[in-house]
Every structure is written in structure tokens, then in C-alpha cells.
Design an enzyme around this catalytic site. Structure first.
Site, PDB file in Angstrom:
ATOM      1  N   ALA A 122       0.911  -1.164   0.019  1.00 42.90           N
ATOM      2  CA  ALA A 122      -0.054   0.017   0.030  1.00 42.90           C
ATOM      3  C   ALA A 122       0.807   1.117  -0.046  1.00 42.90           C
ATOM      4  O   ALA A 122       0.394   2.441   0.044  1.00 42.90           O
ATOM      5  CB  ALA A 122      -0.839   0.160   1.135  1.00 42.90           C
ATOM      6  N   SER A 127       8.396  -2.770   4.923  1.00 46.81           N
ATOM      7  CA  SER A 127       9.809  -3.252   5.013  1.00 46.81           C
ATOM      8  C   SER A 127      10.425  -2.513   6.274  1.00 46.81           C
ATOM      9  O   SER A 127      10.840  -3.138   6.995  1.00 46.81           O
ATOM     10  CB  SER A 127      10.587  -3.242   3.669  1.00 46.81           C
ATOM     11  OG  SER A 127      10.633  -1.654   3.292  1.00 46.81           O
ATOM     12  N   GLU A 159      18.571  -2.487   5.403  1.00 46.42           N
ATOM     13  CA  GLU A 159      18.052  -2.384   3.981  1.00 46.42           C
ATOM     14  C   GLU A 159      19.055  -1.989   3.013  1.00 46.42           C
ATOM     15  O   GLU A 159      18.972  -2.397   1.700  1.00 46.42           O
ATOM     16  CB  GLU A 159      17.191  -1.043   4.269  1.00 46.42           C
ATOM     17  CG  GLU A 159      16.303  -0.872   3.075  1.00 46.42           C
ATOM     18  CD  GLU A 159      15.131  -1.678   2.716  1.00 46.42           C
ATOM     19  OE1 GLU A 159      14.200  -1.898   3.849  1.00 46.42           O
ATOM     20  OE2 GLU A 159      14.676  -1.857   1.603  1.00 46.42           O
ATOM     21  N   ASP A 171      12.220   6.095   6.191  1.00 46.26           N
ATOM     22  CA  ASP A 171      11.145   5.221   6.657  1.00 46.26           C
ATOM     23  C   ASP A 171      11.410   4.342   8.194  1.00 46.26           C
ATOM     24  O   ASP A 171      10.588   4.576   9.005  1.00 46.26           O
ATOM     25  CB  ASP A 171      11.333   3.997   5.675  1.00 46.26           C
ATOM     26  CG  ASP A 171      11.048   4.322   4.051  1.00 46.26           C
ATOM     27  OD1 ASP A 171      10.633   5.470   3.787  1.00 46.26           O
ATOM     28  OD2 ASP A 171      11.517   3.558   3.224  1.00 46.26           O
TER      29      ASP A 171
HETATM   30  C1  GLA Z   1      11.688   5.653  -0.265  1.00 43.23           C
HETATM   31  C2  GLA Z   1      12.926   5.430   0.474  1.00 43.23           C
HETATM   32  C3  GLA Z   1      13.157   6.596   1.204  1.00 43.23           C
HETATM   33  C4  GLA Z   1      13.150   7.879   0.818  1.00 43.23           C
HETATM   34  C5  GLA Z   1      11.863   7.912  -0.240  1.00 43.23           C
HETATM   35  C6  GLA Z   1      11.643   9.194  -1.242  1.00 43.23           C
HETATM   36  O1  GLA Z   1      10.357   5.431   0.421  1.00 43.23           O
HETATM   37  O2  GLA Z   1      12.912   4.316   1.239  1.00 43.23           O
HETATM   38  O3  GLA Z   1      14.341   6.405   1.979  1.00 43.23           O
HETATM   39  O4  GLA Z   1      14.224   8.051  -0.273  1.00 43.23           O
HETATM   40  O5  GLA Z   1      11.779   6.670  -1.053  1.00 43.23           O
HETATM   41  O6  GLA Z   1      11.734  10.367  -0.600  1.00 43.23           O
END
Ligand code: GLA
Length: 388
Positions: A122, A127, A159, A171
Site C-alpha cells: 500500500a 519493509s 536495508e 522510513d
Molecule cells: C523511499 C525510500 C526513502 C526515501 C523515499 C523518497 O521510500 O525508502 O528512504 O528516499 O523513497 O523520499
């Protein structure tokens, strides 16, 4: 998270020693600024990935996920990433490896069960939620001490180095630091975290196109490289710069002749987007929601035209939501190249209005996006521990 405890019991015939949860995230503003040392703001959602863990003597990791009958067994002496259908295990396995490298003393092995209330695919970074919940469970099981920032860094390293995506700290940082009724703000250069109170009555809606570019990861890596290349040109002229996000538009102007057209556009996005994040902080402080909405629109336009990580589907949703009663603003959220659009709304926006946007989308693209609605949630934490 009772579900993951019962699932653990069902699969392994005993109660877990440790249970931890971590939420998904919505990128609020700051698109691709994180790995460029810029600022970013995100929201922890109210859905989580839960992990239940028990230690065992056998030096093996056993992984079970609800909805899949097979338990994946991994010897822990030498750990390398799994391929194919078992590759979902790489998130906790990568975290375990990084924790061990960071000094965690883990004897023997473990059993882990996973259950989720986060809708899969979604655009909510399941992750990172998986990495953070695993990190909290392992840390509790093996007595590893780290604060929230340390945990976010562990997740990101897993990651980057194990899963192989060169993402920034957004994230994992938001999943670790989230707090109800707040946005998490991160200065990705200093790795300073802050909490920004949300204006009253704000709602978040995520529309996921389900479009996943076959080359998503390589596009992300391409953009990452273009940004690094643009930065090295800037750095040669302005050695005092620490990162691309710190450059000014004037400095960018001064090296225009040395950048390719693409590098210039990527860099311009990162520089202007960083300024928008600072402006957003000011707008939220003043409770100026109209300005907040304009900044979200401007962010999307910059991603679309300069960073070029939007696509027809995302642009369509942003256009369809513009001007709808209750919508303050919307923009693509996360990596892009497909993926999701986020809208920030008042309580006047409703399921019906969200459905209307999805119907219009379905007429053009032949399928409906998924809808996810939240206000805010709490960051990663240990839920229970009952060491055997
Ligand atoms: C993904 C990556 C993040 C960030 C966004 C864009 O979600 O995991 O670290 O770079 O893209 O802002």
C-alpha cells in the site's frame, strides 16, 4: 498484537518470549531529500507489523509468516540474502546480521513469527516496519541496548547493505520515532529527530496505484546516482558543502554548465524540496493549512517535472483530488515511479469522496487504487517480554 502471539503458538507450539511491533509510515513532505542530507517529515500510521520471537539452542533462524504454510529455516553461522519466494526473510535476517556486527551477543538461534495489520503493497513501507519490529525483538532477546535513533540506523543498514536498496533514513526513522498526533521530522544530515504536533482534525489518505515499475529499484538507484554526481560537481566548486540538500539555488546556477540537464533537474528538486520542508514546519507552527496544502502541491509538481519520478497514474490522482471538499493538498509519497499518492484532509473528506476519485481513476486505467485512511500511530516498541 495478540494475533502474532497466537500465530506463534499455533506454528511453534509454545508461547513467544518477546513480542514487538512497528508501524508503517507516510512520507508527508521531503521527496528524495533523505539520502541527500536534507530535511523530511513523515507520519507513523496506526497499523503495524508484529513480530513474536523465542530463542532456541539450535543455531538456526526459523521464520513463519501468517498466510504462508512453510517455515523458512536459515542456518546462522554464515548469513547471506535469500532469493526468490523466501526473500521476505531478508528484512529480519538483515537486521539480525547488522545487530551481530554491531556487537549483539546472540548465542544459539531463534524462532520468529510475523503478522501484520499493515495492508501489503500500500506504499506504507512495510519493509521498514518489519525491520524495526525485528530490531526491537532481537534487542530485547539478546540484551542489545540502543535508543530510537540507533534502532532506526540498524534498520536502514539492513536495508542498504543486506536487502540492497540505497534508501535514506526516512522510513526507518519514522517507524522508530512515530508518536500519535505528531509528524516526525528528521534532519538527515545531522540525524536529529523532532516531533511536530499535527493540527487538530487532520486526516491522511493514501491511494496506491498498485503500479510497480519493473525497474523500480534500479530507478531509485539511478536517481540516487544522479544526485551524487550533481553533488560532486557542486562540491568541487564549493568544498564547504556537506550534502546536495545544503546547496543554494545560486550555487546551482553557478555550475549549470557543468551539469547534464538531468543532473540539474534532480539537484534543483532536492534543493527546492528541502526549502519546502522548512516552510512546511513554519506553516504547521502557524496552523496555516492553506499554505500546507500549497506546499504539498508544489512538492508534487517538483517531483513530477524536476525529479521525474511521477507517472500518469500518480498525476491523475493528484489532479482528481485537487479542489475536492475537505482536501488540503496531495502529492506523490515515497519512492515514486508508480506507488502511492497521499492526501491530507479535514474530516469533511470521506470514504465516498475517496471512492469517487478511485472510480474516475478506474475508468481511465482499468483498475482501482487501494485506499488507506489514518490519523496517526505510535512508533516501534516492545509489547511484551516473558523470557523462558
Ligand atoms: C523511499 C525510500 C526513502 C526515501 C523515499 C523518497 O521510500 O525508502 O528512504 O528516499 O523513497 O523520499
Amino acid at each position: 498484537m495478540d494475533a502474532v502471539t497466537s500465530f506463534f503458538h499455533e506454528r511453534f507450539g509454545e508461547s513467544p518470549e518477546f513480542v514487538a511491533v512497528a508501524p508503517g509510515r507516510i512520507e508527508f513532505i521531503g521527496n528524495h531529500t533523505d539520502y541527500n542530507g536534507g530535511p523530511v517529515m513523515g507520519l507513523a500510521v496506526d497499523r503495524v507489523i508484529g513480530v513474536a520471537l523465542s530463542r532456541q539452542e539450535k543455531p538456526e533462524g526459523e521464520f513463519a509468516t501468517s498466510g504462508n504454510g512453510d517455515t523458512v529455516v536459515v542456518p546462522l553461522a554464515e548469513i547471506s540474502p535469500l532469493k526468490g519466494e523466501d526473500s521476505w526473510v531478508n528484512y529480519p535476517l538483515g537486521v539480525y546480521k547488522v545487530l551481530r556486527e554491531a556487537g549483539m551477543k546472540a548465542e544459539g538461534g531463534f524462532r520468529m513469527a510475523v503478522a501484520s495489520t499493515l495492508p501489503p503493497g500500500a506504499g506504507l513501507s512495510s519493509s521498514a516496519a518489519f525491520e524495526l519490529s525485528s530490531a526491537y525483538a532481537f534487542a530485547a532477546a539478546y540484551g542489545y541496548e540502543a535508543d530510537q535513533k540507533g534502532m532506526a540506523r540498524i534498520g536502514r543498514r539492513a536495508e542498504n547493505d543486506f536487502v540492497g536498496v540505497p534508501c535514506g533514513l526516512l522510513d526507518q526513522g519514522v517507524s522508530a520515532f512515530g508518536q500519535a498526533q505528531h509528524l516526525v521530522s528528521i534532519d538527515c544530515k545531522t540525524e536529529d529527530f523532532g516531533l511536530v504536533p499535527l493540527p487538530e482534525g487532520v486526516h491522511f489518505w493514501v491511494f496506491n496505484t498498485q503500479k510497480k515499475h519493473a525497474l523500480t529499484d534500479s530507478f531509485y538507484a539511478d536517481r540516487h546516482r544522479e544526485c551524487m554526481d550533481a553533488f560532486s560537481v557542486l562540491k568541487a566548486k564549493y568544498p564547504e558543502l556537506d550534502c546536495l540538500a545544503d546547496a543554494s539555488l545560486e550555487q546551482l546556477d553557478a555550475v549549470v554548465g557543468e551539469l547534464t540537464e538531468d543532473q540539474l533537474k534532480r539537484a534543483r528538486h532536492v534543493v527546492t524540496e528541502s526549502l519546502r520542508v522548512y516552510e512546511m514546519a513554519a506553516a504547521l507552527k502557524e496552523g496555516d493549512l492553506a499554505r500546507m496544502g500549497n506546499l504539498l502541491s508544489a512538492s508534487h509538481a517538483s517531483s513530477r517535472h524536476d525529479f521525474e519520478n511521477s507517472c500518469d497514474e500518480l498525476d491523475f490522482l493528484v489532479d482528481a483530488l485537487r479542489g475536492v471538499e475537505g482536501v488540503w493538498g496531495s502529492r506523490l509519497t515515497g519512492g515514486g515511479f508508480g506507488g502511492a499518492v497521499m492526501a491530507v484532509t479535514s474530516a469533511d473528506f470521506s470514504e465516498d469522496k475517496a471512492n469517487a476519485a478511485c472510480e474516475a481513476y478506474a475508468e481511465k486505467f482499468g483498475h482501482r487504487p487501494t485506499i488507506f485512511h489514518t490519523q496517526s500511530g505510535q512508533g516501534a516498541h516492545l509489547v511484551s517480554e516473558q523470557p523462558a
